[in-house]
Design an enzyme around this catalytic site. Structure first.
Site, mmCIF file in Angstrom:
data_model
loop_
_atom_site.group_PDB
_atom_site.id
_atom_site.type_symbol
_atom_site.label_atom_id
_atom_site.label_comp_id
_atom_site.label_asym_id
_atom_site.label_seq_id
_atom_site.Cartn_x
_atom_site.Cartn_y
_atom_site.Cartn_z
ATOM 1 N N TYR A 149 1.048 -1.312 0.106
ATOM 2 C CA TYR A 149 -0.437 0.123 -0.080
ATOM 3 C C TYR A 149 0.576 0.759 -0.187
ATOM 4 C CZ TYR A 149 -5.027 -1.855 0.057
ATOM 5 O OH TYR A 149 -5.736 -2.126 -0.443
ATOM 6 N N GLY A 263 -9.245 -5.154 -4.666
ATOM 7 C CA GLY A 263 -7.958 -6.111 -5.283
ATOM 8 C C GLY A 263 -7.577 -6.917 -4.300
ATOM 9 N N ASP A 264 -7.821 -6.762 -2.983
ATOM 10 C CA ASP A 264 -8.046 -7.579 -2.004
ATOM 11 C C ASP A 264 -8.464 -8.368 -2.189
ATOM 12 O OD1 ASP A 264 -5.479 -5.130 -0.089
ATOM 13 O OD2 ASP A 264 -8.052 -4.357 -0.074
ATOM 14 N N ARG A 265 -9.450 -8.279 -2.062
ATOM 15 C CA ARG A 265 -10.632 -9.650 -2.462
ATOM 16 C C ARG A 265 -10.068 -11.022 -3.161
ATOM 17 N NH1 ARG A 265 -12.794 -13.511 0.860
ATOM 18 N NH2 ARG A 265 -14.564 -12.207 2.099
ATOM 19 N N SER A 268 -6.596 -12.131 -2.033
ATOM 20 C CA SER A 268 -6.581 -13.232 -0.624
ATOM 21 C C SER A 268 -6.770 -14.716 -1.163
ATOM 22 C CB SER A 268 -7.255 -12.476 0.097
ATOM 23 O OG SER A 268 -8.260 -11.881 -0.407
#
Length: 836
Positions: A149, A263-265, A268
């Site tokens: 980040y 994007g994190d989903r 991950s």
């Protein structure tokens, strides 16, 4: 199913949502006035990615493995930083130094619409990074997700070096890049830029210079030296490039969703899939589906709202005793993990101590929930407890493994667990966690239930019965008189002159352990080597002079020893359980691989290393030089004319068991060629062996008739050994007997013959690309597809190669060995085309 360990490396933020309504403008400026209804805080950045790894997506298989997540990130020791840690729930924390205040993003909304965002804190770059600490954390991971980040963690030299070493050593690294971050390290399994980031990295884009998503992914894969790159493109899905192909994965249309956090989903979900050894295209398909559902459900804001509606992860009650409350508050403040266990602990014994020590290793503090005297009487009877509640508290508090004791009056600990809210609840015994009444309570509070094996033969009831029985003993009895020890008896005491080696596994593991055992002998030539292993295997190794005594053991059971001050060597596993089994025996030094869970230092575990090389590296690093050449039990020697071919069709699991019909075809072809064939197998494999041998002249079934010494003699006199990936293949390697070994699901790069390549042929149909040598499940019952692809023709051709210079028995009357491949046989088509 085993637990997947995910390490998220990145920049963690604190997200705050201020929601309310606005019906007027401020009198002093033309801005809306927001009447605040709710304020929520939750992790953002890498913190959100870690939470998502710990949460099962809605479409994921209910039988998926449990996931343990560790966040490696700079975290400030300020109020916002402590708030951030408190919101991370089940995620373990590996803290790095943090420059500046905690980065915080506060979003102000009215009626669900954003009005403003306030950013404060930072810069958040890591400081005083301990490179060894970072390497230890990464070494425990099944997959590492780098969630960049832009805070600076990917620029840090120590972090970057550790990530590079991990990726190039074969570790799975998924990298979610950021425009202000450093480029991915070489060797990443998957990099996940979005379309805008990919275009920026590939240079200015105009209508004339625009390129497809697949081409962007292919360019970046080459630029970053990655195994795979996927360019995410929102509603257009994702474009994946691997060494073999480019694939477009479409996405379902989503209308009026919130893409924040998608994007994190995506990253991950992909990391979890790769950690479970799924291929990149499958991982990307899952990630596209999961991120689409995330957007449709309302994105990060909706996720935070849902999280706020769940029961609090830590139900810290105000009615806790001050000593318990102090322990709990300290753990929460440090971002640690609170562990609890419970019981009567009426007569404290070695089993209790062992369980408490193991429980304490699972976290940062251990609270014991203790049944009150009245509770014990209701559960155990009117003559219990024999030790009063106050004395039981004092005894438990005197143990180093116990941080606090909480007494409860009920018959089970559910009420106490709601007051305490532990992260981990530990139960001693062979329980199914789903059968425990407290499991529902623990999981509702965001915790997990762990069961630990009990120490055999230790129980309060048994101790009390023994004590009571002493008064009734016949004065003329011979209780306590000496009983002669059998051969290879387990040593009752370990001391300064002993080295305890744990390798409580099967025959193949024992044979691959011969080289490191010889290294231990060189390291400690004057010590007695005591091997914790299955009794039959240990006695066999003792007879070969490789060890001096055997401590019968199978798997990770506790070792019944007394004394201490000895040396210990873990040749069993990476830890922490195997480390703990040895530490419980009281060694003065333990030689073992590093384990970040318990904080043990040592050489780093490498998952993609050959089994022999791995353990030789450990022992050599400790000062006991050894290598693959030490595997030999004898030198290669000419084979006598007429020497039999040994065929071993069995394997411990179905995934490693080639079809019996094919083995039967091979046996028949060898017999028709004039070779004497001996079928070997254990007592449990007699049915399989008979099915292979029945009705074929020249084939003899020896299954169930040979002990290890007999099997060794049989293999040593053979002209060739044919088998799957089993112990007999390693025996052929040690005895320098030619072999043909059929591999799957474990690749030969990890378990194949390590010496004398001219003597051994391995048949392996691994896939191509970055997953070519990734192992499957060696304990599964379904036949591994890679093993199924091995054909009868391949086996016979390999056998013919080795038998060409070794004629069959005189008067055999069959074809010569050189003609073996031409013997009529049943050729199975490639299973992809429908063979059984």
């Amino acid at each position: 199913m085993s637990t997947l360990r995910i390490v998220v490396v990145g920049d963690a933020l604190l997200d705050r949502d201020i929601d309310g309504s606005s019906t007027r403008l401020a009198p002093d400026a033309p801005v809306p006035v927001v009447d605040v209804a709710t304020t929520r805080s939750s992790p953002g950045g890498a913190g959100l990615a870690a939470l998502l790894c710990a949460e099962t997506p809605a479409d994921q298989d209910a039988e998926a493995p449990a996931v343990e997540v560790t966040l490696l990130a700079p975290l400030a020791d300020d109020e916002a930083g402590r708030e951030l840690v408190a919101t991370l729930g089940p995620v373990r924390i590996a803290r790095l130094g943090h420059r500046g205040a905690t980065r915080t993003k506060t979003r102000v909304r009215s009626g669900g619409h954003g009005l403003a965002r306030l950013d404060e804190g930072g810069p958040g770059t890591p400081v005083d990074v301990d490179a060894e600490h970072v390497a230890r954390v990464l070494a425990a991971a099944d997959a590492v997700l780098v969630s960049d980040y832009g805070g600076g963690i990917t620029h840090d030299p120590a972090v970057r070096a550790a990530l590079t070493d991990h990726a190039l050593a074969g570790g799975i690294v998924v990298w979610d890049p950021h425009p202000r971050g450093a480029p991915p390290v070489p060797g990443c399994a998957l990099v996940t830029p979005n379309r805008a980031e990919a275009e920026a990295l590939c240079g200015p884009v105009t209508e004339e210079s625009a390129v497809s998503g697949q081409e962007l992914a292919a360019r970046l894969r080459e630029q970053w030296d990655a195994h795979a790159v996927v360019v995410t493109a929102g509603g257009d899905g994702a474009h994946l490039a691997t060494a073999d192909a480019s694939v477009h994965v479409p996405a379902r249309a989503v209308h009026d969703g919130d893409p924040c956090g998608a994007g994190d989903r995506f990253a991950s979900t992909a990391a979890l899939a790769l950690a479970a050894h799924l291929a990149p295209p499958v991982a990307v398909e899952r990630a596209v589906a999961a991120s689409g559902q995330w957007v449709a459900a309302g994105g990060a804001a909706a996720f935070r709202a849902r999280a706020a509606e769940r029961p609090a992860a830590h139900g810290l009650g105000t009615d806790l005793p001050i000593d318990v409350r102090t322990v709990v508050e300290d753990v929460r403040r440090r971002g640690g993990r609170l562990v609890a266990t419970g019981g009567c602990f009426d007569v404290l014994h070695a089993g209790h101590v062992r369980c408490l020590e193991e429980a304490r290793r699972l976290g940062d503090a251990l609270v014991v929930l203790l049944n009150s005297d009245d509770s014990v009487r209701r559960l155990k009877g009117p003559d219990r407890p024999v030790t009063t509640q106050d004395d039981r508290i004092r005894i438990l508090q005197a143990l180093r493994s116990v941080d606090a004791v909480l007494v409860f009056e009920e018959d089970d600990p559910r009420v106490a667990l709601r007051r305490l809210g532990p992260d981990v609840w530990v139960k001693g015994g062979d329980y199914d966690p789903r059968s425990l009444p407290e499991t529902e309570v623990v999981e509702a509070l965001g915790g997990v239930v762990v069961t630990l094996p009990q120490l055999p033969g230790r129980s309060t009831t048994a101790i009390l019965e023994t004590v009571r029985g002493l008064d009734d003993r016949d004065p003329g009895s011979h209780a306590g008189s000496h009983v002669p020890e059998p051969a290879h008896a387990a040593p009752e005491h370990l001391g300064d002159g002993d080295v305890l080696v744990l390798r409580a596994l099967g025959l193949g593991d024992a044979l691959t352990g011969i080289a490191p055992l010889r290294g231990i002998r060189r390291l400690l030539p004057d010590h007695r080597i005591v091997l914790a292993a299955p009794e039959g295997i240990g006695a066999w190794l003792t007879g070969l002079g490789l060890v001096d005594a055997v401590l019968p053991s199978s798997g990770l059971t506790d070792l019944p020893t007394t004394g201490g001050g000895h040396m210990a060597v873990n040749l069993h596993g990476r830890g922490p359980r195997s480390h703990a089994v040895l530490e419980a025996t009281g060694p003065r030094r333990l030689i073992a691989f590093a384990d970040p869970v318990s904080g043990r230092h040592g050489p780093r575990w490498c998952a993609d290393e050959h089994e022999v090389d791995r353990w030789c590296r450990l022992v050599t690093a400790a000062g006991g030089p050894c290598g693959p050449a030490d595997l030999r039990l004898r030198a290669h020697h000419p084979v006598m004319p007429g020497a039999p071919v040994v065929l071993h069709p069995g394997a411990a699991a179905g995934s490693r068991r080639w079809p019996r019909e094919r083995w039967r075809t091979v046996a028949a072809a060898l017999a028709r060629a004039g070779h004497r064939v001996l079928i070997t197998g254990s007592e449990g494999e007699r049915e399989l062996a008979r099915a292979v041998a029945v009705g074929i002249d020249g084939v003899t079934d020896l299954s169930g008739t040979l002990d290890l010494d007999g099997l060794t003699r049989t293999v040593s006199r053979a002209s060739l050994v044919l088998s799957g990936d089993t112990g007999i293949a390693h025996l052929a390697t040690a005895l320098a007997v030619p072999s043909v070994v059929l591999f799957g699901p474990t690749p030969p790069a990890l378990w194949g013959p390590r010496i004398d390549p001219e003597l051994h042929t391995v048949l392996w149909h691994g896939s191509t690309g970055p997953d070519a040598d990734r192992p499957g499940d060696p304990h599964a019952e379904a036949l591994d597809p890679r093993l199924e692809r091995v054909t009868v023709t391949e086996v016979l051709e390999a056998a013919a190669h080795h038998l060409a210079a070794r004629p069959p028995a005189p008067g055999g009357g069959g074809a010569g060995a050189s003609e073996l491949a031409a013997v009529p046989c049943v050729v199975h088509p490639d299973p992809i085309e429908g063979a059984p």
